[in-house]
Design a protein around this motif. Structure first.
Motif, PDB file in Angstrom:
ATOM      1  N   GLU A   1       4.133  10.416  -9.412  1.00 43.58           N
ATOM      2  CA  GLU A   1       3.526  10.741 -10.700  1.00 43.58           C
ATOM      3  C   GLU A   1       2.901  12.132 -10.659  1.00 43.58           C
ATOM      4  O   GLU A   1       3.100  12.951 -11.557  1.00 43.58           O
ATOM      5  N   SER A   2       2.169  12.399  -9.598  1.00 46.15           N
ATOM      6  CA  SER A   2       1.500  13.686  -9.499  1.00 46.15           C
ATOM      7  C   SER A   2       2.508  14.819  -9.370  1.00 46.15           C
ATOM      8  O   SER A   2       2.346  15.889  -9.941  1.00 46.15           O
ATOM      9  N   LYS A   3       3.596  14.519  -8.639  1.00 44.33           N
ATOM     10  CA  LYS A   3       4.638  15.521  -8.494  1.00 44.33           C
ATOM     11  C   LYS A   3       5.300  15.799  -9.838  1.00 44.33           C
ATOM     12  O   LYS A   3       5.569  16.943 -10.198  1.00 44.33           O
TER      13      LYS A   3
ATOM     14  N   ASN B   1       0.827  -1.210   0.000  1.00 46.70           N
ATOM     15  CA  ASN B   1       0.000   0.000   0.000  1.00 46.70           C
ATOM     16  C   ASN B   1       0.860   1.258   0.000  1.00 46.70           C
ATOM     17  O   ASN B   1       0.592   2.220  -0.716  1.00 46.70           O
TER      18      ASN B   1
ATOM     19  N   ARG C   1       3.851   1.581  -1.179  1.00 48.69           N
ATOM     20  CA  ARG C   1       4.514   1.760  -2.465  1.00 48.69           C
ATOM     21  C   ARG C   1       3.563   2.376  -3.495  1.00 48.69           C
ATOM     22  O   ARG C   1       3.929   3.276  -4.239  1.00 48.69           O
ATOM     23  N   ILE C   2       2.337   1.907  -3.506  1.00 49.08           N
ATOM     24  CA  ILE C   2       1.356   2.462  -4.450  1.00 49.08           C
ATOM     25  C   ILE C   2       1.159   3.956  -4.193  1.00 49.08           C
ATOM     26  O   ILE C   2       1.210   4.774  -5.112  1.00 49.08           O
ATOM     27  N   ALA C   3       1.013   4.278  -2.920  1.00 53.44           N
ATOM     28  CA  ALA C   3       0.822   5.692  -2.566  1.00 53.44           C
ATOM     29  C   ALA C   3       2.019   6.521  -2.999  1.00 53.44           C
ATOM     30  O   ALA C   3       1.883   7.618  -3.536  1.00 53.44           O
ATOM     31  N   GLU C   4       3.202   5.946  -2.804  1.00 50.38           N
ATOM     32  CA  GLU C   4       4.420   6.655  -3.175  1.00 50.38           C
ATOM     33  C   GLU C   4       4.490   6.876  -4.683  1.00 50.38           C
ATOM     34  O   GLU C   4       4.809   7.977  -5.161  1.00 50.38           O
ATOM     35  N   LEU C   5       4.133   5.828  -5.421  1.00 49.23           N
ATOM     36  CA  LEU C   5       4.152   5.934  -6.879  1.00 49.23           C
ATOM     37  C   LEU C   5       3.198   7.026  -7.354  1.00 49.23           C
ATOM     38  O   LEU C   5       3.524   7.838  -8.214  1.00 49.23           O
ATOM     39  N   GLN C   6       2.003   7.045  -6.755  1.00 51.56           N
ATOM     40  CA  GLN C   6       1.018   8.061  -7.135  1.00 51.56           C
ATOM     41  C   GLN C   6       1.547   9.459  -6.842  1.00 51.56           C
ATOM     42  O   GLN C   6       1.399  10.374  -7.647  1.00 51.56           O
ATOM     43  N   LEU C   7       2.192   9.573  -5.721  1.00 55.42           N
ATOM     44  CA  LEU C   7       2.747  10.860  -5.327  1.00 55.42           C
ATOM     45  C   LEU C   7       3.817  11.317  -6.319  1.00 55.42           C
ATOM     46  O   LEU C   7       3.843  12.464  -6.757  1.00 55.42           O
TER      47      LEU C   7
ATOM     48  N   ARG D   1       3.885  15.464 -12.766  1.00 56.75           N
ATOM     49  CA  ARG D   1       2.957  16.270 -13.567  1.00 56.75           C
ATOM     50  C   ARG D   1       3.002  17.722 -13.121  1.00 56.75           C
ATOM     51  O   ARG D   1       3.050  18.642 -13.916  1.00 56.75           O
TER      52      ARG D   1
END
Lengths: 455, 145
Positions: free
Chosen positions: A86-88, A76, A78-84, A90
Motif C-alpha cells: 500500500e505504501s509503495k 504477521n 502478510r499484514i506487513a507485506e500488505l502495508q508495504l 502511494r
C-alpha cells in the motif's frame, strides 16, 4: 552515541529460545515417559506398542503447536507485506504522477533515480539527467553557497537542506524551485543517498516580482504626487503670504493718509469731502477684514487636523470670553446645556464656535431680548451640537448658499460681514468628517447644527 | 528731563516710515527716530559703518524691525544681532504687515522681544505704535552698556 541494536540478534534469540525449549522439553518428555512406561509395563511387546503410541501422540501434539506457531507468523508477515504494498503504491503514485520533482542522488550528487515531474521541471530526459550531477542544474549566482550546503549534507553534518532558489533548465530558461534535500545515513553514520524534492514555484515568484515592481512603481508615483502637492502647497503659502503682506500694506497707507488728511486739514475741508474721506477709510477697513478672513480661510484649508479630546464646555467659556467686548451693551439670555466631550482639533473647532456664536450675537442685535441657546444631542456614531437664536433668521430657500464663500443672505447695510465665516465652518467640519446644516425662518430665528463623529 | 536715546526704525517703505513717525510724533518721540531702508543699512548703523561711521557710540533704545525688506530681511537682522555680543541686548520689536505663523515662531526662537502686526485701520495703527513707543522708549529699563 546512540548504539544500534540490529534486529536479527533479537530474532535469533527468539528462534534459539523456541528450539531450546523444544529440545529440553522433548528430551525430558522422552526420559520421563520412557521411565514411567518401564516402571508400569513389564511385558516387552506391550511396552513397544505403548512406546510407539506415545511417540505418535507426541508428534501430533507438537505438529499442532508447530501449525499454530507458523500460522501466526505467516499472518504477521502478510499484514506487513500488505502495508508495504500500500505504501509503495502511494509513493509510486506521488512519484510518478505527483507535481513534485523527486530524485535520489549519490555522494557525488549524481542522479540515481528521477521521477517524471523532475525531468519535466528541468526540461531534460531521464537519460540526459543521469549523465549530469545536481550541481549542474544550479544557478551560477548561488552556486558557491549551494555547494557548501550540499557538502554539509554528504558529510553528514546536517540531514536536510531547504531553500528557495533558481535553477537552469536545459533550454537555458531560469526557473524558481522550492528545494528540500534530505540525506539518509547508514547505521554507522555514513552517507548513503539523498532524496531531492523540487517544487516549481516560478509562477509564484514571478507574481511576487510583479507585486514588488508594482509596489515600487506605486511608491514612486506617490512620492511624485506628494512632492507635486508640496510644491503646490508652498506656492499657495507664498501666494497667501504676498496677499497678506503686499495687499495689506497699500491698504494701510490709503487708510493712514486718508485719516491724516481728515485730521490735519479737517477745518479746511467741506463736509462733502469729509464724508468722502470717511467712506474711503471704511472701504479700506472692510477690505482689510476681507483679506484677513480670506487668509484665515486658506490657512484652515491647509491646516492639518490634530485630534484631541476636547472639553466643549470649557471651549464655549473661552469663546464667550472672547466675544465679551461685542456684547457689553446687549441684553442676551443665554441657555447653555452641559455638553459632552468631543474629538477634534481644538483651534479649528474654536473657530467654528466663534463663528456660530458671533453670528447668533450679530443677527439678534435688533431684538429687545436676544435668546441664544447652545446644546447637543447624540446617537451611536455622532454628536450633534447646535446654536439657536431668535434673530432675523433667513428664508430656507437660500439655505444652499449659506456655506459658500462670499455668499451672504443679508445686505451689508443691514449686517456687516464678509461671507467667509460659515464657509470656514463648513470647511472645518468637513475636515472632521462631520456635517453642518441650518434650520431657520425669517424673523423668528435660526438654528445651526454641526455633527462630529465619535472617536 | 532724562536723556532719550534713539529709536531705530528699519523699514523699506517710505509711506510706512512716514506714518510711523506721525504716530510717534504724538508722544514727542519722533525726534529720536532714525529710519533706515533695509537690513544691510541697519547693520551698518549698529556697527558704525558706512555713512554711520561718525555717529555717537550708543545702541538704540529699541529697534522697530520690518520683516520683508530687500537685501537683508528683518529675520536675518534679528539673527545677526542676537549673535553679536555687543548688540544682543538691544530690544527688538517686529513691526510687520502680516501675521504668518512660521515667521512668528522663527522670531521668537531667535529671541525677539515683541511681534506686532500693523493694523490696517490707521487709528488702530496709531494706538499700536504709540504704545510701543511709550513702553520701550520710556518705561522699559535696560542694563548699562
Amino acid at each position: 552515541m546512540k548504539t544500534h541494536k540490529p534486529n536479527f540478534l533479537k530474532n535469533i534469540k527468539f528462534e534459539y529460545k523456541i528450539t531450546l525449549i523444544y529440545l529440553i522439553f522433548g528430551i525430558l518428555w522422552i526420559l520421563f515417559s520412557d521411565g514411567l512406561l518401564d516402571f508400569l509395563i513389564k511385558d516387552d511387546s506391550l511396552l513397544t506398542k505403548f512406546q510407539t503410541f506415545k511417540g505418535t501422540i507426541f508428534i501430533i501434539v507438537t505438529s499442532v503447536f508447530l501449525y499454530i506457531l507458523v500460522r501466526k507468523h505467516m499472518q504477521n508477515l502478510r499484514i506487513a507485506e500488505l502495508q508495504l504494498i500500500e505504501s509503495k503504491f502511494r509513493f509510486d503514485k506521488l512519484h510518478e504522477k505527483g507535481p513534485f520533482g523527486m530524485a535520489i542522488t549519490d555522494k557525488e550528487f549524481r542522479f540515481e533515480k528521477v521521477n517524471p515531474a523532475f525531468y519535466t521541471i528541468m526540461g531534460y530526459t531521464e537519460t540526459e539527467l543521469r549523465k549530469l550531477t545536481f550541481k549542474e542544474l544550479l544557478h551560477p549566482d548561488e552556486l558557491k553557497k549551494d555547494v557548501l550546503n550540499i557538502q554539509k549534507l554528504t558529510d553528514g553534518i546536517v540531514t536536510d537542506y531547504k531553500t528557495e532558489k533558481r535553477f537552469i533548465r536545459k533550454d537555458g530558461q531560469i526557473i524558481w524551485g522550492a528545494l528540500t534535500a534530505t540525506s539518509t545515513l547508514s547505521n554507522d553514520g555514513q552517507f548513503q543517498f539523498s532524496l531531492v524534492i523540487i517544487e516549481d514555484i516560478t509562477e509564484r515568484k514571478q507574481a511576487e516580482e510583479e507585486i514588488k515592481k508594482l509596489n515600487a512603481e506605486l511608491e514612486f508615483k506617490v512620492k511624485l504626487r506628494t512632492s507635486q502637492l508640496e510644491t503646490t502647497n508652498k506656492e499657495l503659502e507664498a501666494f497667501s503670504y504676498s496677499v497678506s503682506h503686499d495687499l495689506r500694506a497699500p491698504l494701510r497707507h490709503i487708510n493712514g493718509y486718508v485719516n491724516l488728511l481728515n485730521e490735519r486739514f479737517h477745518n479746511d475741508l467741506p463736509e462733502k469731502a469729509i464724508h468722502y474721506l470717511e467712506t474711503i477709510a471704511n472701504a479700506t477697513n472692510q477690505m482689510g477684514t476681507l483679506i484677513d478672513d480670506l487668509l484665515q480661510f486658506s490657512r484652515t484649508g491647509r491646516q492639518e487636523v490634530q485630534h484631541t479630546t476636547i472639553d466643549m464646555n470649557g471651549l464655549i467659556k473661552e469663546v464667550l470670553e472672547q466675544i465679551k467686548p461685542d456684547i457689553e451693551n446687549r441684553k442676551i439670555n443665554w441657555t447653555i446645556q452641559e455638553l459632552p466631550e468631543a474629538y477634534g482639533d481644538y483651534s479649528l473647532l474654536k473657530q467654528v464656535w466663534l463663528n456660530l456664536l458671533d453670528n447668533a450675537v450679530k443677527y439678534t442685535r435688533n431684538e429687545k431680548l436676544a435668546e441664544i441657546s447652545i446644546g447637543s444631542t447624540e446617537n451611536q456614531e455622532n454628536i450633534q451640537f447646535f446654536v439657536r437664536d431668535n434673530g432675523v433668521g433667513f428664508d430656507m430657500k437660500y439655505a444652499n448658499k449659506l456655506f459658500g464663500v462670499f455668499q451672504r443672505l443679508h445686505s451689508h447695510s443691514e449686517f456687516e460681514g464678509t461671507g467667509i465665516g460659515l464657509a470656514n465652518v463648513h470647511r472645518i467640519i468637513q475636515k472632521h468628517h462631520g456635517q453642518v446644516w441650518a434650520d431657520a425662518k425669517p424673523s423668528t430665528g435660526a438654528t445651526f447644527f454641526f455633527s462630529l463623529p465619535k472617536k | 528731563m532724562f536723556e532719550l536715546k534713539t529709536i531705530l526704525l528699519v523699514e523699506d517703505n517710505p509711506q510706512d516710515v512716514e506714518l510711523t513717525i506721525e504716530a510717534l510724533k504724538e508722544n514727542n518721540l519722533s525726534n529720536h527716530v532714525v529710519a533706515v531702508g533695509d537690513g544691510v543699512e541697519a547693520m551698518e548703523y549698529l556697527n558704525y559703518e558706512g555713512k554711520f561711521k561718525n555717529r555717537v557710540k550708543s545702541n538704540p533704545i529699541v529697534m522697530l524691525l520690518d520683516i520683508k525688506m530687500p537685501r537683508m530681511d528683518g529675520i536675518e537682522v534679528l539673527e545677526a544681532i542676537r549673535k553679536n555680543e555687543k548688540l544682543k541686548t538691544i530690544p527688538i520689536v517686529m513691526l510687520t504687515s502680516s501675521r504668518e505663523e512660521p515667521d512668528l515662531k522663527k522670531c521668537y526662537a531667535l529671541g525677539v522681544n515683541a511681534y506686532v502686526v500693523k493694523p490696517v485701520n490707521f487709528q488702530d495703527f496709531m494706538v499700536a505704535v504709540k504704545q510701543i513707543g511709550i513702553f520701550w522708549a520710556m518705561l522699559n529699563e535696560l542694563p548699562l552698556e
